[in-house]
Design a protein around this motif. Sequence first.
Motif, PDB file in Angstrom:
ATOM      1  N   VAL A  77     -40.163  49.225  88.721  1.00 16.00           N
ATOM      2  CA  VAL A  77     -39.111  50.918  88.180  1.00 16.00           C
ATOM      3  C   VAL A  77     -38.107  49.986  86.933  1.00 16.00           C
ATOM      4  CG1 VAL A  77     -37.728  52.713  88.351  1.00 16.00           C
ATOM      5  CG2 VAL A  77     -39.815  52.167  90.169  1.00 16.00           C
ATOM      6  N   MET A  79     -34.643  50.561  85.470  1.00 13.99           N
ATOM      7  CA  MET A  79     -33.631  50.792  85.334  1.00 13.99           C
ATOM      8  C   MET A  79     -32.684  50.774  83.918  1.00 13.99           C
ATOM      9  SD  MET A  79     -31.001  51.533  88.351  1.00 13.99           S
ATOM     10  CE  MET A  79     -29.783  53.347  88.358  1.00 13.99           C
ATOM     11  N   ALA A  95     -30.589  52.926  93.673  1.00 11.37           N
ATOM     12  CA  ALA A  95     -31.806  52.840  93.417  1.00 11.37           C
ATOM     13  C   ALA A  95     -31.925  51.875  94.378  1.00 11.37           C
ATOM     14  CB  ALA A  95     -31.681  52.877  92.050  1.00 11.37           C
ATOM     15  N   ARG A  96     -31.193  50.853  94.593  1.00 15.34           N
ATOM     16  CA  ARG A  96     -32.352  49.662  94.154  1.00 15.34           C
ATOM     17  C   ARG A  96     -32.461  49.301  95.719  1.00 15.34           C
ATOM     18  NH1 ARG A  96     -31.520  45.306  97.553  1.00 15.34           N
ATOM     19  NH2 ARG A  96     -29.310  45.881  98.288  1.00 15.34           N
ATOM     20  N   ALA A  99     -35.647  51.105  96.304  1.00 15.08           N
ATOM     21  CA  ALA A  99     -36.558  51.227  96.022  1.00 15.08           C
ATOM     22  C   ALA A  99     -36.935  49.912  96.795  1.00 15.08           C
ATOM     23  CB  ALA A  99     -36.438  49.981  94.424  1.00 15.08           C
ATOM     24  N   LEU A 106     -36.637  47.229  91.419  1.00 15.55           N
ATOM     25  CA  LEU A 106     -36.054  47.316  90.444  1.00 15.55           C
ATOM     26  C   LEU A 106     -35.520  46.203  89.156  1.00 15.55           C
ATOM     27  CD1 LEU A 106     -34.754  49.994  89.936  1.00 15.55           C
ATOM     28  CD2 LEU A 106     -32.782  49.055  90.636  1.00 15.55           C
ATOM     29  N   LEU A 134     -35.862  54.520  84.852  1.00 19.18           N
ATOM     30  CA  LEU A 134     -34.552  55.574  85.538  1.00 19.18           C
ATOM     31  C   LEU A 134     -33.109  55.246  84.149  1.00 19.18           C
ATOM     32  CD1 LEU A 134     -33.508  54.611  89.023  1.00 19.18           C
ATOM     33  CD2 LEU A 134     -35.263  56.731  88.152  1.00 19.18           C
ATOM     34  N   GLY A 314     -28.008  56.885  92.752  1.00 22.67           N
ATOM     35  CA  GLY A 314     -29.849  56.212  92.426  1.00 22.67           C
ATOM     36  C   GLY A 314     -30.507  56.701  92.903  1.00 22.67           C
ATOM     37  N   SER A 315     -30.297  56.417  94.775  1.00 25.88           N
ATOM     38  CA  SER A 315     -31.496  56.844  95.362  1.00 25.88           C
ATOM     39  C   SER A 315     -31.688  57.399  95.317  1.00 25.88           C
ATOM     40  CB  SER A 315     -30.501  56.955  96.515  1.00 25.88           C
ATOM     41  OG  SER A 315     -31.785  57.269  97.908  1.00 25.88           O
ATOM     42  N   LEU A 318     -34.485  57.288  92.199  1.00 24.06           N
ATOM     43  CA  LEU A 318     -35.741  56.531  92.467  1.00 24.06           C
ATOM     44  C   LEU A 318     -36.568  57.279  93.459  1.00 24.06           C
ATOM     45  CD1 LEU A 318     -37.182  54.233  94.454  1.00 24.06           C
ATOM     46  CD2 LEU A 318     -36.544  53.286  91.755  1.00 24.06           C
ATOM     47  N   GLU A 319     -36.438  57.501  94.065  1.00 23.10           N
ATOM     48  CA  GLU A 319     -37.136  59.018  95.100  1.00 23.10           C
ATOM     49  C   GLU A 319     -38.116  59.836  93.747  1.00 23.10           C
ATOM     50  OE1 GLU A 319     -34.805  59.897  98.312  1.00 23.10           O
ATOM     51  OE2 GLU A 319     -34.330  58.790  99.105  1.00 23.10           O
TER      52      GLU A 319
END
Length: 358
Positions: A77, A79, A95-96, A99, A106, A134, A314-315, A318-319
């Motif tokens: 992914v 970002m 996000a990390r 992931a 990421l 993202l 961020g989470s 990502l999801e």
Amino acid sequence: MTITAEQRRARILYLVRELGTVRVVDLAERIGLAAVTVRRDVAALADAGLLHRSHGAVSLPRRESVAGRVTGQDRVVGMLVPTVGSYFDEIIEGARSAAAAAGARLVLGISAYESSDDRAQAEQLLDAGVDGLLLTPNWKPGGQPENSAWLAGLRVPAVLVERRAAPESPFAELDSVGSDHHHGVLVALQHLSSLGHRAVQLAARDDTWTAYHVRTGYQEAVGLLGLEPRPVVGIHQPGGDMEEVAVRIAAGVADGARAVLVHNDQDAIHLVPLLRGRGLRVPDDVALISYDDVFAALAAPPLTAVAPPKRAVGSAALELLLRRLESGPELPVHHVELLPELKVRTSCGGVGPSGAAR
């Protein structure tokens, strides 16, 4: 020599393993076959569970978790953020972590708050073979720049992070995840109102996406709560014109507005000693709430602050992207707004103008 269907499909699987996510037309070019033939082979491989198709591209299927949910195993992914440090550090970390938990990787790009950099950085990420993006485009307050047309032609799914396209925008059907800053301002002013304040000043920048929504949220919240409207005290250069900001806030305090909301933490921390130099102590003479909650807890005194759910943004982004990669266009477009919360510390203490405890 004639290439059999089995040989073609073996070559397709080999290239997808080597390249990750790849467009069908690119596969056809690499193999030297007609795109219609490759599409037919890809469909057969997908039906057999050996490939995953999405948005005209193919990739290896992801493995399932023990709970039966498809994870992001082996996904990459990209970002794109306008800066690292402070606010976006927590979004990146969210996000990390998401992931890593999903088995994805990421890759980060930084566009340095210049809209002209967005496309180049995004193309760099795409060239690195990412499966999805993202994106936090450098959109100016109140709209999207004309040079964002490239967003409509992305060859992989994308989720906007802390941005949301206007309903009339060509990008309105992009998924988005962000903080509801209007709600964040409302909870701050509700708290100050509950402490007896009938007028609250706002000191804020005017050159960022978040600042724009803090300003518009302030106008809405003042009306909803029946507070006395006050002119916004503009901060035109981060940390650079705070002497003038302090002068204007002190004048507002003298006029009865003994509470202030400051966007952002850095400027709020600069402001406290400048107000003290004018005989105004936080919290005894003026209640102060900061917006962002990156450094607010470290101030002296610790600042009550609106905390956007940065890691959760961020989470969730990502999801959502992994779900989009899995489901494709069958998944409805998601516009997700997460609610900030107020972290109450000591900068609203003392006694309010009506005698209520602050």
